[in-house]
Design a protein around this motif. Sequence first.
Motif, PDB file in Angstrom:
ATOM      1  N   THR A 126       0.836  -1.195   0.000  1.00  0.00           N
ATOM      2  CA  THR A 126       0.000   0.000   0.000  1.00  0.00           C
ATOM      3  C   THR A 126       0.877   1.253   0.000  1.00  0.00           C
ATOM      4  OG1 THR A 126      -1.658  -1.201   1.274  1.00  0.00           O
ATOM      5  CG2 THR A 126      -1.881   1.183   1.193  1.00  0.00           C
ATOM      6  N   LEU A 127       0.409   2.282  -0.645  1.00  0.00           N
ATOM      7  CA  LEU A 127       1.146   3.548  -0.684  1.00  0.00           C
ATOM      8  C   LEU A 127       1.288   4.141   0.714  1.00  0.00           C
ATOM      9  CD1 LEU A 127      -0.589   5.226  -3.768  1.00  0.00           C
ATOM     10  CD2 LEU A 127       1.790   4.505  -3.677  1.00  0.00           C
ATOM     11  N   ASP A 180       3.313   9.828   2.158  1.00  0.00           N
ATOM     12  CA  ASP A 180       4.075  10.690   1.256  1.00  0.00           C
ATOM     13  C   ASP A 180       3.909  10.239  -0.195  1.00  0.00           C
ATOM     14  OD1 ASP A 180       4.957  12.230   3.344  1.00  0.00           O
ATOM     15  OD2 ASP A 180       6.865  11.186   3.578  1.00  0.00           O
ATOM     16  N   GLU A 181       3.958   8.929  -0.417  1.00  0.00           N
ATOM     17  CA  GLU A 181       3.777   8.405  -1.777  1.00  0.00           C
ATOM     18  C   GLU A 181       2.375   8.702  -2.279  1.00  0.00           C
ATOM     19  OE1 GLU A 181       6.797   4.535  -1.718  1.00  0.00           O
ATOM     20  OE2 GLU A 181       4.682   4.307  -1.198  1.00  0.00           O
ATOM     21  N   SER A 182       1.392   8.564  -1.421  1.00  0.00           N
ATOM     22  CA  SER A 182       0.007   8.846  -1.795  1.00  0.00           C
ATOM     23  C   SER A 182      -0.163  10.295  -2.223  1.00  0.00           C
ATOM     24  CB  SER A 182      -0.917   8.538  -0.612  1.00  0.00           C
ATOM     25  OG  SER A 182      -2.245   8.882  -0.915  1.00  0.00           O
ATOM     26  N   LEU A 183       0.492  11.205  -1.500  1.00  0.00           N
ATOM     27  CA  LEU A 183       0.402  12.625  -1.842  1.00  0.00           C
ATOM     28  C   LEU A 183       1.077  12.901  -3.179  1.00  0.00           C
ATOM     29  CD1 LEU A 183      -0.825  15.101  -0.495  1.00  0.00           C
ATOM     30  CD2 LEU A 183       1.414  15.623   0.471  1.00  0.00           C
ATOM     31  N   LEU A 192       2.073   9.315 -14.820  1.00  0.00           N
ATOM     32  CA  LEU A 192       0.815   8.805 -14.264  1.00  0.00           C
ATOM     33  C   LEU A 192       0.996   7.439 -13.616  1.00  0.00           C
ATOM     34  CD1 LEU A 192      -1.625   9.867 -17.126  1.00  0.00           C
ATOM     35  CD2 LEU A 192      -1.475  10.858 -14.852  1.00  0.00           C
ATOM     36  N   ALA A 193       2.053   6.716 -14.014  1.00  0.00           N
ATOM     37  CA  ALA A 193       2.349   5.415 -13.407  1.00  0.00           C
ATOM     38  C   ALA A 193       3.291   5.549 -12.211  1.00  0.00           C
ATOM     39  CB  ALA A 193       2.966   4.486 -14.446  1.00  0.00           C
ATOM     40  N   HIS A 194       3.561   6.775 -11.772  1.00  0.00           N
ATOM     41  CA  HIS A 194       4.475   7.010 -10.649  1.00  0.00           C
ATOM     42  C   HIS A 194       4.042   6.221  -9.416  1.00  0.00           C
ATOM     43  CE1 HIS A 194       7.363   9.115  -8.195  1.00  0.00           C
ATOM     44  NE2 HIS A 194       6.422   9.628  -7.421  1.00  0.00           N
ATOM     45  N   ARG A 195       4.976   5.520  -8.818  1.00  0.00           N
ATOM     46  CA  ARG A 195       4.757   4.674  -7.639  1.00  0.00           C
ATOM     47  C   ARG A 195       3.850   3.485  -7.943  1.00  0.00           C
ATOM     48  NH1 ARG A 195       8.807   5.967  -4.203  1.00  0.00           N
ATOM     49  NH2 ARG A 195       8.916   8.207  -3.821  1.00  0.00           N
ATOM     50  N   GLY A 196       3.637   3.210  -9.240  1.00  0.00           N
ATOM     51  CA  GLY A 196       2.786   2.093  -9.617  1.00  0.00           C
ATOM     52  C   GLY A 196       3.412   1.257 -10.709  1.00  0.00           C
ATOM     53  N   VAL A 197       2.602   0.835 -11.675  1.00  0.00           N
ATOM     54  CA  VAL A 197       3.042  -0.069 -12.739  1.00  0.00           C
ATOM     55  C   VAL A 197       2.786   0.577 -14.096  1.00  0.00           C
ATOM     56  CG1 VAL A 197       2.712  -2.330 -13.809  1.00  0.00           C
ATOM     57  CG2 VAL A 197       2.537  -2.099 -11.329  1.00  0.00           C
ATOM     58  N   LEU A 198       3.816   0.609 -14.942  1.00  0.00           N
ATOM     59  CA  LEU A 198       3.687   1.012 -16.340  1.00  0.00           C
ATOM     60  C   LEU A 198       3.850  -0.248 -17.180  1.00  0.00           C
ATOM     61  CD1 LEU A 198       3.461   3.192 -18.557  1.00  0.00           C
ATOM     62  CD2 LEU A 198       5.953   3.386 -18.476  1.00  0.00           C
ATOM     63  N   GLU A 209     -15.755  15.337  -5.601  1.00  0.00           N
ATOM     64  CA  GLU A 209     -15.847  14.806  -4.233  1.00  0.00           C
ATOM     65  C   GLU A 209     -14.732  13.804  -3.927  1.00  0.00           C
ATOM     66  OE1 GLU A 209     -17.945  16.189  -2.308  1.00  0.00           O
ATOM     67  OE2 GLU A 209     -19.339  17.095  -3.732  1.00  0.00           O
ATOM     68  N   GLY A 210     -13.776  13.605  -4.842  1.00  0.00           N
ATOM     69  CA  GLY A 210     -12.693  12.662  -4.633  1.00  0.00           C
ATOM     70  C   GLY A 210     -11.642  13.212  -3.685  1.00  0.00           C
ATOM     71  N   SER A 211     -10.802  12.318  -3.183  1.00  0.00           N
ATOM     72  CA  SER A 211      -9.750  12.717  -2.253  1.00  0.00           C
ATOM     73  C   SER A 211      -8.446  12.040  -2.671  1.00  0.00           C
ATOM     74  CB  SER A 211     -10.152  12.348  -0.826  1.00  0.00           C
ATOM     75  OG  SER A 211      -9.231  12.866   0.104  1.00  0.00           O
ATOM     76  N   VAL A 212      -7.631  11.647  -1.704  1.00  0.00           N
ATOM     77  CA  VAL A 212      -6.311  11.117  -2.023  1.00  0.00           C
ATOM     78  C   VAL A 212      -6.390   9.700  -2.580  1.00  0.00           C
ATOM     79  CG1 VAL A 212      -5.105  12.534  -0.343  1.00  0.00           C
ATOM     80  CG2 VAL A 212      -6.007  10.326   0.359  1.00  0.00           C
ATOM     81  N   ILE A 213      -5.396   9.342  -3.375  1.00  0.00           N
ATOM     82  CA  ILE A 213      -5.283   8.002  -3.956  1.00  0.00           C
ATOM     83  C   ILE A 213      -4.438   7.143  -3.020  1.00  0.00           C
ATOM     84  CG2 ILE A 213      -4.350   6.677  -5.893  1.00  0.00           C
ATOM     85  CD1 ILE A 213      -4.980   9.069  -7.673  1.00  0.00           C
ATOM     86  N   LYS A 214      -4.932   5.983  -2.688  1.00  0.00           N
ATOM     87  CA  LYS A 214      -4.238   5.123  -1.730  1.00  0.00           C
ATOM     88  C   LYS A 214      -3.788   3.795  -2.325  1.00  0.00           C
ATOM     89  CE  LYS A 214      -3.551   5.750   1.972  1.00  0.00           C
ATOM     90  NZ  LYS A 214      -2.336   6.338   2.582  1.00  0.00           N
ATOM     91  N   THR A 215      -4.080   3.540  -3.592  1.00  0.00           N
ATOM     92  CA  THR A 215      -3.650   2.293  -4.212  1.00  0.00           C
ATOM     93  C   THR A 215      -2.738   2.590  -5.396  1.00  0.00           C
ATOM     94  OG1 THR A 215      -5.743   2.288  -5.427  1.00  0.00           O
ATOM     95  CG2 THR A 215      -5.599   0.863  -3.503  1.00  0.00           C
TER      96      THR A 215
END
Length: 328
Positions: free
Chosen positions: A239-240, A243-246, A296-302, A261-267
């Motif tokens: 899980t992010l 700091d990574e989530s931000l 857009l794939a930062h901290r994730g998968v490209l 109405e969205g907020s921070v991304i946690k996945t």
Amino acid sequence: MLIKVPSAANLGLKTIKVEVEVNVAKKGLPTLNIVGLPSKAVDESKERVKTAIINSGLQFPGNRIVVNLAPADIPKEGSFYDLPIALGILSSTNHIRLPESSLFFGELSLDGTLRHAKGALLLALFAKEKGIKNIFIPKQSANEAAVIKGVNVYPVKSLKALLKHLSDEELIEPAQYQEKGTEPIEIQAEFDMKEVIGQEQAKRAMEIAAAGGHNLFMLGSPGCGKTMLARALPGILPTLTEDESLEVTKIYSISGYIPPEGSVIKTRPFRAPHHTISSVGLIGGGSYPQPGEVSLAHRGVLFLDEFNEFPRSVLEALRQPMEDGYLT
């Protein structure tokens, strides 16, 4: 009469302060001109602002109005200057006093309500960095900005509601501070790794890549499960952190991918661009810089499916980010 309304501009992931200077002249033909290198979306705000003011039951001045977006040498794009322009016009005619240490940001609908605007999180971060106490943004964008502590986020529903607040008739309550992680945007993995039957060696390689943050090259015959394994990878990533989530949310905020109405991304994000993508679409950039698929794939998968089908110029553009680990 000259009124200065503070706002901001997002240039990529950088935010700068913009002063919306509105001058309502006593003489001259009734026109509304916007200067300061406005884009087409900013220039069209003339019609949105005028119609929104009239439909809100307010009087639009029949004077010569000049709006300057300072600094004038930086290109301005987006529709979020509608609110400060309208507020500047109404302040000069209705003698409304603007609060100190505040920023105004938002797009107007023709009925005077405010629409969701991208970049609210970056605006809140900029306000905190510069010591600005209050930001007035659309109600639908308030959750996004409320994750930043130390900034009063005022969720504005309509232009009329903002004028009542500034006139002390009906005050708007600041949005409650949200701990990072409340009301997350769920981006679930498309497949679960346990659904993959066999391919033990490939699954072991995926686990090692996920644990160490390594790149992975998969080669095999069609139908052997390469794509399914790749789409299952986000499900085994940790899980992010906060700091990574931000970091991820900042990128998605400026790109306009945070819904109302969205907020921070946690996945962890998962991006799979088509092989016909351009180098700008993959790396980012353009006349008005925007994040590409790599960002857009930062901290994730490209995931680059059909890797050999990508143009050579696009693959060459990946060389520097893969070697250095960041984009410049």
